[in-house]
Every structure is written in C-alpha cells, then in structure tokens.
Design a protein around this motif. Structure first.
Motif, short mmCIF file in Angstrom:
data_model
loop_
_atom_site.label_atom_id
_atom_site.label_comp_id
_atom_site.label_asym_id
_atom_site.label_seq_id
_atom_site.Cartn_x
_atom_site.Cartn_y
_atom_site.Cartn_z
N SER A 3 12.04 13.41 -6.15
CA SER A 3 12.57 13.36 -4.79
C SER A 3 14.09 13.45 -4.80
O SER A 3 14.75 13.16 -5.82
N LEU A 4 14.66 13.85 -3.66
CA LEU A 4 16.11 13.88 -3.53
C LEU A 4 16.69 12.48 -3.68
O LEU A 4 17.81 12.30 -4.17
N LYS A 5 15.93 11.48 -3.27
CA LYS A 5 16.38 10.10 -3.40
C LYS A 5 16.61 9.77 -4.87
O LYS A 5 17.60 9.12 -5.22
N GLN A 6 15.73 10.23 -5.74
CA GLN A 6 15.89 9.96 -7.16
C GLN A 6 17.12 10.68 -7.72
O GLN A 6 17.84 10.15 -8.56
N PHE A 7 17.34 11.94 -7.24
CA PHE A 7 18.56 12.65 -7.62
C PHE A 7 19.79 11.80 -7.29
O PHE A 7 20.68 11.59 -8.12
N ARG A 8 19.85 11.34 -6.04
CA ARG A 8 21.01 10.58 -5.56
C ARG A 8 21.17 9.26 -6.32
O ARG A 8 22.27 8.85 -6.67
N TYR A 9 20.06 8.59 -6.58
CA TYR A 9 20.11 7.32 -7.30
C TYR A 9 20.67 7.52 -8.70
O TYR A 9 21.53 6.75 -9.16
N PHE A 10 20.16 8.53 -9.40
CA PHE A 10 20.61 8.78 -10.76
C PHE A 10 22.09 9.11 -10.80
O PHE A 10 22.85 8.56 -11.63
N ILE A 11 22.55 9.98 -9.92
CA ILE A 11 23.96 10.38 -9.90
C ILE A 11 24.84 9.19 -9.55
O ILE A 11 25.92 9.00 -10.12
N GLU A 12 24.39 8.35 -8.64
CA GLU A 12 25.15 7.17 -8.25
C GLU A 12 25.30 6.21 -9.42
O GLU A 12 26.37 5.62 -9.63
N ILE A 13 24.25 6.04 -10.22
CA ILE A 13 24.31 5.16 -11.39
C ILE A 13 25.35 5.67 -12.38
O ILE A 13 26.17 4.91 -12.89
N VAL A 14 25.30 6.97 -12.66
CA VAL A 14 26.24 7.54 -13.64
C VAL A 14 27.68 7.41 -13.14
O VAL A 14 28.58 7.02 -13.89
N GLU A 15 27.91 7.72 -11.88
CA GLU A 15 29.27 7.66 -11.35
C GLU A 15 29.77 6.21 -11.23
O GLU A 15 30.96 5.95 -11.41
N ALA A 16 28.87 5.29 -10.92
CA ALA A 16 29.27 3.88 -10.81
C ALA A 16 29.48 3.24 -12.17
O ALA A 16 30.22 2.26 -12.30
N GLY A 17 28.79 3.75 -13.18
CA GLY A 17 28.94 3.21 -14.53
C GLY A 17 28.02 2.06 -14.85
O GLY A 17 28.04 1.54 -15.97
N SER A 18 27.22 1.63 -13.89
CA SER A 18 26.27 0.55 -14.15
C SER A 18 25.21 0.52 -13.05
O SER A 18 25.44 0.97 -11.93
N TYR A 19 24.06 -0.05 -13.41
CA TYR A 19 22.98 -0.20 -12.44
C TYR A 19 23.38 -1.17 -11.33
O TYR A 19 23.07 -0.95 -10.16
N ARG A 21 26.37 -2.06 -10.08
CA ARG A 21 27.32 -1.53 -9.10
C ARG A 21 26.67 -0.46 -8.23
O ARG A 21 26.93 -0.39 -7.02
N ALA A 22 25.82 0.37 -8.83
CA ALA A 22 25.12 1.39 -8.05
C ALA A 22 24.18 0.74 -7.04
O ALA A 22 24.10 1.17 -5.89
N ALA A 23 23.48 -0.30 -7.45
CA ALA A 23 22.55 -0.99 -6.55
C ALA A 23 23.30 -1.60 -5.36
O ALA A 23 22.83 -1.54 -4.22
N GLU A 24 24.48 -2.16 -5.63
CA GLU A 24 25.28 -2.72 -4.54
C GLU A 24 25.70 -1.65 -3.54
O GLU A 24 25.64 -1.85 -2.33
N LYS A 25 26.12 -0.52 -4.07
CA LYS A 25 26.58 0.56 -3.19
C LYS A 25 25.43 1.16 -2.39
O LYS A 25 25.60 1.59 -1.25
N LEU A 26 24.25 1.22 -3.01
CA LEU A 26 23.09 1.82 -2.36
C LEU A 26 22.32 0.81 -1.49
O LEU A 26 21.36 1.20 -0.81
N TYR A 27 22.71 -0.46 -1.58
CA TYR A 27 22.05 -1.51 -0.81
C TYR A 27 20.55 -1.63 -1.14
O TYR A 27 19.70 -1.73 -0.26
N ILE A 28 20.25 -1.57 -2.43
CA ILE A 28 18.86 -1.77 -2.86
C ILE A 28 18.87 -2.73 -4.05
O ILE A 28 19.91 -2.96 -4.68
N ALA A 29 17.72 -3.29 -4.34
CA ALA A 29 17.60 -4.20 -5.47
C ALA A 29 17.73 -3.43 -6.78
O ALA A 29 17.28 -2.29 -6.90
N LEU A 33 15.91 0.11 -8.20
CA LEU A 33 16.67 1.24 -8.72
C LEU A 33 16.19 1.61 -10.12
O LEU A 33 15.98 2.80 -10.43
N SER A 34 15.99 0.61 -10.95
CA SER A 34 15.49 0.87 -12.31
C SER A 34 14.11 1.53 -12.27
O SER A 34 13.82 2.43 -13.07
N ARG A 35 13.28 1.09 -11.35
CA ARG A 35 11.93 1.66 -11.23
C ARG A 35 12.00 3.14 -10.84
O ARG A 35 11.25 3.96 -11.37
N GLN A 36 12.91 3.47 -9.92
CA GLN A 36 13.06 4.87 -9.50
C GLN A 36 13.50 5.76 -10.66
O GLN A 36 13.00 6.89 -10.82
#
Length: 300
Positions: A3-19, A21-29, A33-36
């Motif tokens: 899904s596009l959501k998974q694309f966005r989640y993965f890119i956000e993790i790489v750019e944030a440098g950690s799960y 920080r990415a989770a905080e920015k995406l407002y999800i647990a 995020l790890s499950r996706q």
C-alpha cells in the motif's frame, strides 16, 4: 499487496532515523509502525532494514526501495496537486526551472506574465536547478520547462532546446580588488586570478563556457579556495575570495561590495535556452511556444 501507506511509513522511518521519531510524526503507535514494515518486507520477500535495540541500517534492497519509493511518492504528490488544480477549474500546473545564472530579469518576468495571461488556466511552479540537471528532470518527467545556460553536455533524445536570448559576459570582482577600478580588462589578464566557479566534469552551462573561453587564451581558470556555481558565488566574490565571469544580468542581484568590469577581448556572450520535451503535454507545448515567442532571441 503493498500500500501507499507502507511506502510513506518506510520513507518516514528512514528520514527520521528511528522508529520512535517516525511514529511520533505519523501519530501512530510504534508497534503498529513496526507491524506495517514487517508486512511490507514479507510482501517483498526480502528484508529492508537490519534492526537492533537502538538503531537500524538499510539493506541494499532497502536503499533501493527508499530512493525509488521517495521518487514515486513525489510524483504521486505532483499528480494529486495537478488534479486538485484541475478540480478547481485550472487547466494544469506547469513546473518551470531556471539555473542560478538565469535570473528572472524584468524581460523574463514580463514574458512569463504575458504567457500566463494567454493561458489563464495555467499555474506555474518555479524552482531553481543547475542547467544540466534541468534537462534530466525534464527528460524523466519531473519538470516541464527549463531556462538554462548553454551549452549542455548530456544529450537526451526527448529534449529540445531553443535559444531565447544572449547577454554580455563581465568579470565580477570585489570592490577592493585592483580590477575594480578598471573600465575593462582583457580575458588573458585573468590567468593568475582565482576563479570562484570552475566547471564540473559532468556539467555544461556557464562555467563550462567560461573555461573554454579561457583555454582559448592559453590558460585554465585557477580555482579559488571556496568554490560555487550558485548565486552564492557573488557573496564569495564580495568577501574577496576570488573572481568570476558572469552574465551582465547578475548585476541585478549582486551585493553592494561587488563590481562588474567589461571584458575587452572581443564580443564575449552567453546564450540562454528554453528546454522542453519534444512530446510534452499539449498545454506545456502551447505555454512554451507563447513564452518563446515573447522571448525572441535578443538581449536578456
């Protein structure tokens, strides 16, 4: 299915440098995020990240997925923006790029205004990019029109370039330079001066043209200790770090401590080109034709 959501989640993790920080920015647990990402890797049948307790590293597959995935999302975002413009009654968005040495002079901005008046449904997205990069962006569909300095070295089969103007080359120097008091200077006299801008081996444009002009006088530009092919070179010149041969139009944006001296060696000019794809969208072609007609070859 990915899904596009998974694309966005993965890119956000790489750019944030950690799960986390990415989770905080995406407002999800973080667990969600790890499950996706785990589901994404299962779908691809290859790991994208190598994790430990505190950090992660990209696998080769992960690096490829990140680079191409980010480009795909950028193109999707552009498509959504254009669709939004169409939905609001506009005919379309045209992405126009110009190099740092192709300043949006009154002549160019007047032509852009006239072209926009002739195409009331067009919205322009204007950005700055080196000349050589513009042709690649247009070739690969990430830009529509380029205003660039000739020559360009790379040949792209789908790109056409029209000459739309030329202007005199001048020497930009610090106000404290001995050259600043001169009315003109011969190009051959600059062989011992340090140049702020020298050509990149894979790029054409202004610095490539200047280097060839210098070679005709028997020398290659001596590099300064600080180099720039961007508009920032004028600030480096003002600081006394070197000189540059630039188009006369750069007077319009020069800091107060920069002086421009005429070159007395012949008529040295630089040419501006307008680049588009040969098979461009009809709206882009029509707008480029109008713009080109307003910018019939002349002084920039």
């Amino acid at each position: 299915m990915i899904s596009l959501k998974q694309f966005r989640y993965f890119i956000e993790i790489v750019e944030a440098g950690s799960y986390s920080r990415a989770a905080e920015k995406l407002y999800i647990a973080q667990s969600a995020l790890s499950r996706q990402i785990k589901e994404l890797e299962d779908e691809l049948q290859t790991p994208l990240l190598v994790r430990d307790a505190r950090q992660f590293e990209l696998t080769p597959a992960g690096q490829l997925f990140f680079e191409r995935g980010k480009r795909i999302l950028e193109e999707i975002d552009d498509t959504l923006l254009q669709a939004r413009h169409v939905g609001q009654g506009a005919q379309g968005l045209i992405r126009l790029q110009h190099s740092s040495s192709v300043i949006l002079t009154p002549r160019i901005t007047a032509a852009l205004t006239q072209a926009l008046d002739a195409h009331p449904g067009v919205t322009l997205d204007v950005s700055m990019l080196p000349s050589e990069n513009q042709t690649m962006e247009i070739e690969e569909g990430r830009a529509d029109i380029g205003l660039l300095r000739l020559p360009t070295l790379r040949r792209h089969p789908h790109i056409q370039v029209r000459e739309i103007g030329s202007e005199r080359l001048m020497v930009a120097v610090s106000q404290h330079s001995p050259l600043a008091a001169r009315k003109n200077v011969d190009l051959s006299e600059l062989s011992e001066h340090a140049f702020i801008s020298i050509p990149h081996k894979d790029r054409g444009g202004l610095s490539y043209l200047v280097a060839n002009l210098c070679l005709e006088q028997g020398f290659f530009p001596k590099p300064a200790r600080a180099l720039s092919r961007k508009s920032s070179q004028l600030n480096l010149i003002e600081a006394g770090l070197g000189i540059a041969i630039v188009p006369e139009c750069m007077r319009l944006t020069a800091p107060g401590g920069v002086r421009f001296v005429r070159l007395s060696h012949g008529q040295l000019h630089t040419t501006v080109g307008l680049a588009t794809r040969r098979d461009a969208d009809p709206l882009v072609t029509a707008f480029a034709d109008t713009l080109s007609a307003q910018l019939e070859p002349g002084d920039c």
